[in-house]
Design a protein around this motif. Sequence first.
Motif, PDB file in Angstrom:
ATOM      1  N   UNK A 139      46.751 121.163  30.411  1.00  6.94           N
ATOM      2  CA  UNK A 139      45.766 122.140  29.932  1.00  6.94           C
ATOM      3  C   UNK A 139      45.749 122.246  28.415  1.00  6.94           C
ATOM      4  N   UNK A 140      46.794 121.733  27.731  1.00  4.27           N
ATOM      5  CA  UNK A 140      46.805 121.824  26.266  1.00  4.27           C
ATOM      6  C   UNK A 140      45.707 120.955  25.650  1.00  4.27           C
ATOM      7  N   UNK A 141      45.090 120.082  26.453  1.00  3.36           N
ATOM      8  CA  UNK A 141      43.974 119.269  25.961  1.00  3.36           C
ATOM      9  C   UNK A 141      42.638 119.970  26.128  1.00  3.36           C
ATOM     10  N   UNK A 142      42.629 121.108  26.813  1.00  3.15           N
ATOM     11  CA  UNK A 142      41.385 121.834  27.054  1.00  3.15           C
ATOM     12  C   UNK A 142      41.008 122.669  25.836  1.00  3.15           C
ATOM     13  N   UNK A 143      39.737 122.627  25.473  1.00  5.04           N
ATOM     14  CA  UNK A 143      39.291 123.397  24.314  1.00  5.04           C
ATOM     15  C   UNK A 143      39.477 124.899  24.536  1.00  5.04           C
ATOM     16  N   UNK A 144      39.274 125.364  25.760  1.00  3.97           N
ATOM     17  CA  UNK A 144      39.455 126.794  26.031  1.00  3.97           C
ATOM     18  C   UNK A 144      40.895 127.213  25.742  1.00  3.97           C
ATOM     19  N   UNK A 145      41.866 126.389  26.147  1.00  5.06           N
ATOM     20  CA  UNK A 145      43.274 126.707  25.893  1.00  5.06           C
ATOM     21  C   UNK A 145      43.559 126.725  24.393  1.00  5.06           C
ATOM     22  N   UNK A 146      43.022 125.775  23.684  1.00  5.17           N
ATOM     23  CA  UNK A 146      43.256 125.697  22.239  1.00  5.17           C
ATOM     24  C   UNK A 146      42.601 126.877  21.505  1.00  5.17           C
ATOM     25  N   UNK A 147      41.465 127.307  21.991  1.00  3.29           N
ATOM     26  CA  UNK A 147      40.847 128.499  21.392  1.00  3.29           C
ATOM     27  C   UNK A 147      41.715 129.728  21.630  1.00  3.29           C
ATOM     28  N   UNK A 148      42.255 129.846  22.835  1.00  8.86           N
ATOM     29  CA  UNK A 148      43.143 130.963  23.124  1.00  8.86           C
ATOM     30  C   UNK A 148      44.377 130.951  22.245  1.00  8.86           C
ATOM     31  N   UNK A 149      44.950 129.752  22.051  1.00  5.78           N
ATOM     32  CA  UNK A 149      46.117 129.626  21.169  1.00  5.78           C
ATOM     33  C   UNK A 149      45.786 130.137  19.767  1.00  5.78           C
ATOM     34  N   UNK A 150      44.628 129.796  19.277  1.00  8.15           N
ATOM     35  CA  UNK A 150      44.233 130.200  17.923  1.00  8.15           C
ATOM     36  C   UNK A 150      44.098 131.713  17.786  1.00  8.15           C
ATOM     37  N   UNK A 151      43.934 132.427  18.900  1.00 10.59           N
ATOM     38  CA  UNK A 151      43.765 133.879  18.849  1.00 10.59           C
ATOM     39  C   UNK A 151      45.102 134.634  18.751  1.00 10.59           C
ATOM     40  N   UNK A 152      46.204 133.944  18.939  1.00  8.65           N
ATOM     41  CA  UNK A 152      47.506 134.627  18.904  1.00  8.65           C
ATOM     42  C   UNK A 152      47.752 135.305  17.559  1.00  8.65           C
ATOM     43  N   UNK A 153      47.397 134.639  16.473  1.00 12.82           N
ATOM     44  CA  UNK A 153      47.655 135.199  15.142  1.00 12.82           C
ATOM     45  C   UNK A 153      46.925 136.518  14.940  1.00 12.82           C
ATOM     46  N   UNK A 154      45.707 136.614  15.468  1.00 10.63           N
ATOM     47  CA  UNK A 154      44.922 137.850  15.317  1.00 10.63           C
ATOM     48  C   UNK A 154      45.676 139.049  15.882  1.00 10.63           C
ATOM     49  N   UNK A 155      46.480 138.823  16.905  1.00  9.61           N
ATOM     50  CA  UNK A 155      47.207 139.908  17.561  1.00  9.61           C
ATOM     51  C   UNK A 155      48.667 140.003  17.083  1.00  9.61           C
ATOM     52  N   UNK A 156      49.027 139.197  16.090  1.00  5.62           N
ATOM     53  CA  UNK A 156      50.375 139.246  15.544  1.00  5.62           C
ATOM     54  C   UNK A 156      51.435 138.728  16.496  1.00  5.62           C
ATOM     55  N   UNK A 157      51.086 137.733  17.303  1.00  6.81           N
ATOM     56  CA  UNK A 157      51.976 137.256  18.351  1.00  6.81           C
ATOM     57  C   UNK A 157      52.461 135.838  18.077  1.00  6.81           C
TER      58      UNK A 157
END
Length: 302
Positions: A139-157
């Motif tokens: 799933x790490x090749x899926x764009x949806x997963x990569x977009x979710x990963x990029x959102x971690x910083x917004x939440x300080x995680x």
Amino acid sequence: MPEIPFVDAHVHLWDLSRLHYPWLTPPFADDGPNGSVEAIARTYLLDDYLADAARWNVVGMVHIDAGAEASAALAETEWLQAMRDARGMPSGIVAFAALDDPDVDVLLAAHARHGGVRGIRHIVNWHADPMRTYTPRDMTQDEAWRRGYARLAHHGLSFDLQCYPGQMGSLAALVARHPDVPVIVNHMGMAVASDPAGFDDWRQGMRALAANAHVVTKISGVGFIDRRWTIEQIRPLVLEAIEMFGADRCLFASDVPTDKLFGSFDRHMEAYHAIVADFSDAEKRALFGGNANRVYRLGIAL
């Protein structure tokens, strides 16, 4: 030595009467990455952990998502936060959220509202061998997963990365694009000795990840390499991991109760202490406590 403060960077607790954990539910079989988990398929609470860890001067511990069904992830966080409020442990919480979920921002915000939450783990181990893989596809090749990963910083995680060496090359490129997401590689990168390239894939992948200053690794889970591990077998791998990342970017952890499938708490800890016996006192204090305290922002006075 036991007097060195230990901040255990990877612990699981579960109350099987409270939440449902599919992987701890019968029938049990020996055909998965862990072998049969029947021996640990019983409630394991904070007092059970403290009894196992009694010899080791535990001053803090980080709870990592324990594989409850996805719909129970927030309930797990709420349970752990209440425990932390009442007893001071777990010192930090790494919760589960599926990074490819369409509502990932809502999930991350819900976890981040809890004062103990420091990061997210979404296990992504994919392997062509069905006996090894945790997921049906990478799933790490899926764009949806990569977009979710990029959102971690917004939440300080931060992100606890549990993957296999064959996935590390592309993940290292993703990690490099997001230096504001601290990454903690689980279980020393989970080398697969039976792969055609043996440990070379592991070395190449771990070096690629280690090239990013915001990536650290936990030294734990040696039983995933070989369920019948010996100290002579794991010593060179542990020392190589420390050489690749540096003593300031490695975190010793017990991974109990999962690692109890491969040996007792004491057996693992005795081995880890013996392997770094010749390190300086400052390095040992960093490896066993200071690094976890810093990486997970626990604020423990050491």
